[in-house]
Design an enzyme around this catalytic site. Structure first.
Site, PDB file in Angstrom:
ATOM      1  N   CYS A   1       0.883  -1.219   0.021  1.00 56.27           N
ATOM      2  CA  CYS A   1       0.032   0.160  -0.070  1.00 56.27           C
ATOM      3  C   CYS A   1       0.875   1.327  -0.206  1.00 56.27           C
ATOM      4  O   CYS A   1       0.332   2.395  -0.279  1.00 56.27           O
ATOM      5  CB  CYS A   1      -0.760   0.109   1.139  1.00 56.27           C
ATOM      6  SG  CYS A   1      -2.360  -1.260   0.851  1.00 56.27           S
TER       7      CYS A   1
HETATM    8  C1  LIG Z   1     -11.411  -5.016   7.677  1.00 54.33           C
HETATM    9  C2  LIG Z   1     -12.264  -4.291   8.708  1.00 54.33           C
HETATM   10  C3  LIG Z   1     -13.202  -3.121   8.041  1.00 54.33           C
HETATM   11  C4  LIG Z   1     -13.243  -5.334   9.671  1.00 54.33           C
HETATM   12  O1  LIG Z   1     -13.829  -4.511  10.588  1.00 54.33           O
HETATM   13  P1  LIG Z   1     -13.861  -4.894  11.917  1.00 54.33           P
HETATM   14  O2  LIG Z   1     -14.689  -4.028  12.726  1.00 54.33           O
HETATM   15  O3  LIG Z   1     -12.550  -5.344  12.543  1.00 54.33           O
HETATM   16  O4  LIG Z   1     -14.497  -6.269  11.933  1.00 54.33           O
HETATM   17  P2  LIG Z   1     -14.334  -7.841  12.662  1.00 54.33           P
HETATM   18  O5  LIG Z   1     -13.417  -8.549  11.533  1.00 54.33           O
HETATM   19  O6  LIG Z   1     -13.663  -7.843  13.906  1.00 54.33           O
HETATM   20  O7  LIG Z   1     -15.741  -8.524  12.416  1.00 54.33           O
HETATM   21  C5  LIG Z   1     -16.582  -8.047  13.469  1.00 54.33           C
HETATM   22  C6  LIG Z   1     -18.153  -8.994  13.088  1.00 54.33           C
HETATM   23  O8  LIG Z   1     -18.542  -8.716  11.757  1.00 54.33           O
HETATM   24  C7  LIG Z   1     -18.434 -10.203  11.177  1.00 54.33           C
HETATM   25  N1  LIG Z   1     -18.340  -9.633   9.685  1.00 54.33           N
HETATM   26  C8  LIG Z   1     -17.105  -9.780   9.088  1.00 54.33           C
HETATM   27  N2  LIG Z   1     -17.240  -9.602   7.767  1.00 54.33           N
HETATM   28  C9  LIG Z   1     -18.752  -9.566   7.515  1.00 54.33           C
HETATM   29  C10 LIG Z   1     -19.342  -9.171   6.523  1.00 54.33           C
HETATM   30  N3  LIG Z   1     -19.023  -8.965   5.295  1.00 54.33           N
HETATM   31  N4  LIG Z   1     -20.815  -9.048   6.660  1.00 54.33           N
HETATM   32  C11 LIG Z   1     -21.353  -8.922   7.879  1.00 54.33           C
HETATM   33  N5  LIG Z   1     -20.620  -9.335   9.034  1.00 54.33           N
HETATM   34  C12 LIG Z   1     -19.296  -9.310   8.765  1.00 54.33           C
HETATM   35  C13 LIG Z   1     -17.537 -10.796  11.736  1.00 54.33           C
HETATM   36  O9  LIG Z   1     -18.027 -12.344  11.593  1.00 54.33           O
HETATM   37  C14 LIG Z   1     -17.627 -10.295  13.307  1.00 54.33           C
HETATM   38  O10 LIG Z   1     -18.669 -11.018  13.859  1.00 54.33           O
HETATM   39  P3  LIG Z   1     -18.636 -11.257  15.458  1.00 54.33           P
HETATM   40  O11 LIG Z   1     -18.421 -10.092  16.098  1.00 54.33           O
HETATM   41  O12 LIG Z   1     -20.000 -11.838  15.514  1.00 54.33           O
HETATM   42  O13 LIG Z   1     -17.476 -12.075  15.727  1.00 54.33           O
HETATM   43  C15 LIG Z   1     -11.453  -3.471   9.314  1.00 54.33           C
HETATM   44  O14 LIG Z   1     -10.714  -4.277  10.522  1.00 54.33           O
HETATM   45  C16 LIG Z   1     -10.416  -2.704   8.712  1.00 54.33           C
HETATM   46  O15 LIG Z   1     -10.621  -1.967   7.729  1.00 54.33           O
HETATM   47  N6  LIG Z   1      -9.133  -2.770   9.389  1.00 54.33           N
HETATM   48  C17 LIG Z   1      -7.934  -2.152   8.847  1.00 54.33           C
HETATM   49  C18 LIG Z   1      -7.440  -2.845   7.493  1.00 54.33           C
HETATM   50  C19 LIG Z   1      -6.514  -2.355   7.077  1.00 54.33           C
HETATM   51  O16 LIG Z   1      -6.179  -0.872   6.624  1.00 54.33           O
HETATM   52  N7  LIG Z   1      -5.755  -3.111   6.004  1.00 54.33           N
HETATM   53  C20 LIG Z   1      -4.979  -2.597   5.137  1.00 54.33           C
HETATM   54  C21 LIG Z   1      -5.123  -3.665   3.924  1.00 54.33           C
HETATM   55  S1  LIG Z   1      -4.183  -2.925   2.613  1.00 54.33           S
END
Ligand SMILES: CC(C)(COP(=O)(O)OP(=O)(O)OC[C@H]1O[C@@H](n2cnc3c(N)ncnc32)[C@H](O)[C@@H]1OP(=O)(O)O)[C@@H](O)C(=O)NCCC(=O)NCCS
Length: 379
Positions: free
Chosen positions: A162
């Site tokens: 990135c």
């Molecule tokens: C990826 C991201 C959006 C996920 O959001 P989050 O709030 O951390 O979500 P989590 O993975 O902890 O999941 C939270 C809940 O949502 C659920 N969930 C995950 N994907 C889902 C989807 N597509 N639809 C519905 N629910 C979903 C999970 O199962 C979890 O459920 P639970 O609480 O019952 O276990 C976030 O963590 C993020 O953007 N992080 C930074 C990533 C980044 O900068 N990466 C760089 C990449 S280049």
């Protein structure tokens, strides 16, 4: 020839290529949920005897709330949304045709060259700086250099995930300071749809396709309407929390060649928690070094991965809740476009700034890697 005592690296212009096809969250979620429903039906016995878990459905509400993403542009919408395919289908091209990365990179580069009024023959170097390379060699940068008609210079590919574009800007600026080049194109064609696992509920919404270009030039040849580069800083710190194990040695272990870790995988929550403080501290430190106060910053063009991350980082940097004007978002339309995100934000949201306005282009992501580029409008 450049006078090394006075020549300073500047951003002369930027370019953007946006693929015409776009997928909304509703379309994406409908496709995923149909896939999950069919998968559950195919594995009904194993699910009912408890040996595997049923796939749960994805939701638009979750995606928008957790990430801020509402849509993404892609090179091939139909195959990605087909629940029996869920991958882009981009037919292989012959060696005599332009590669897809070079083709979209050239489109973005041409826009930057036109905006700067620069003849491609006067570009000394081309860096193809992005997260995924469609082949190891010949370098896409050399292909882009040839397709643009750049003169006698050089080009090479560089991948810092990135942060590829900001690492490319510093590399270009260093070439200019050292007198190795006066005009350098940093091109970031990001066909992220090729490495995204569209069958993975946790990440299927994250990425989009795009290409950007940044023309970094010596101040003595750049157009008057340029951006001075006040300072750049790069940082890496090893982490397994964002990873992609695709590579040329995969064929040496055929039993795991098609496993999901050969696509993008991440521990999103950990990335969020670890990267926000790391990047906030890095920006603060760089600002102190350059003697720039938060109140002097007119705009932040932050990496576009997560709107909530950006809100926290911008608050730390500015000392107050940032408005859309102070920290514009493009990931609602583009999703995460890896190295291109902060450059899209800059390209689309910089024309209104005036002489002496100061801003920050900032990237962060896999590696971990992060880059800061402070700039000031010259005219
Ligand atoms: C990826 C991201 C959006 C996920 O959001 P989050 O709030 O951390 O979500 P989590 O993975 O902890 O999941 C939270 C809940 O949502 C659920 N969930 C995950 N994907 C889902 C989807 N597509 N639809 C519905 N629910 C979903 C999970 O199962 C979890 O459920 P639970 O609480 O019952 O276990 C976030 O963590 C993020 O953007 N992080 C930074 C990533 C980044 O900068 N990466 C760089 C990449 S280049």
């Amino acid at each position: 020839m450049t006078d090394q005592r006075t020549a300073k690296p500047v951003i002369a212009a930027t370019g953007l290529f946006t693929p015409p096809q776009s997928i909304s969250n509703d379309e994406l979620v409908a496709s995923y949920n149909l896939y999950a429903e069919r998968w559950n039906a195919r594995h009904a016995d194993a699910i009912s005897d408890g040996s595997i878990d049923a796939k749960t459905s994805s939701s638009t509400e979750f995606i928008e709330k957790a990430s801020g993403i509402k849509a993404r542009h892609v090179m091939d919408k139909a195959s990605i949304l087909d629940p029996e395919i869920m991958e882009p289908r981009l037919p292989e091209r012959s060696d005599d045709e332009p590669s897809m990365m070079a083709e979209i990179g050239v489109k973005a580069a041409n826009m930057a060259l036109e905006r700067a009024g620069r003849d491609p023959a006067d570009v000394d170097a081309v860096l193809c700086a992005c997260s995924n390379m469609q082949r190891p060699y010949p370098a896409m940068a050399v292909e882009i250099q040839d397709a643009l008609g750049c003169g006698e210079g050089f080009g090479f590919d560089m991948n810092v995930a990135c942060s590829s574009a900001t690492f490319g800007i510093q590399t270009a600026a260093d070439f200019i300071r050292a007198g190795h080049a006066r005009s350098v194109l940093v091109v970031s064609p990001e066909i992220t749809s090729g490495h995204l696992n569209w069958r993975d509920r946790d990440s299927h919404f994250i990425f989009g396709d795009v290409a950007t270009a940044v023309l970094v030039e010596s101040s003595d040849i750049a157009p008057a309407d340029h951006w001075e580069i006040l300072g750049t800083r790069l940082k890496t710190s090893f982490s397994n929390n964002i990873r992609n194990n695709f590579g040329f040695l995969n064929r040496a272990h055929p039993e795991t060649r098609d496993d999901d870790d050969k696509l993008f995988v991440q521990e999103g929550r950990k990335v969020f928690k670890e990267v926000v403080p790391m990047v906030s501290a890095m920006i603060a430190d760089h600002m102190e070094k350059l003697d720039i106060a938060g109140t002097q910053l007119r705009r932040l063009w932050l990496h576009q991965a997560n709107a909530n991350m950006n809100r926290l980082i911008a608050h730390k940097v500015l000392g107050h809740e940032a408005s859309d004007d102070e920290s514009p978002t493009v990931l609602d339309e583009y999703a995460n476009t890896s190295s291109a995100g902060s450059i899209i934000a800059f390209h689309k949201h910089s024309a209104d700034l005036v002489k002496d306005d100061i801003g920050l282009i900032c990237s962060f992501g896999a590696g971990y890697s992060a880059g800061t580029v402070f700039i000031r409008k010259a005219a």
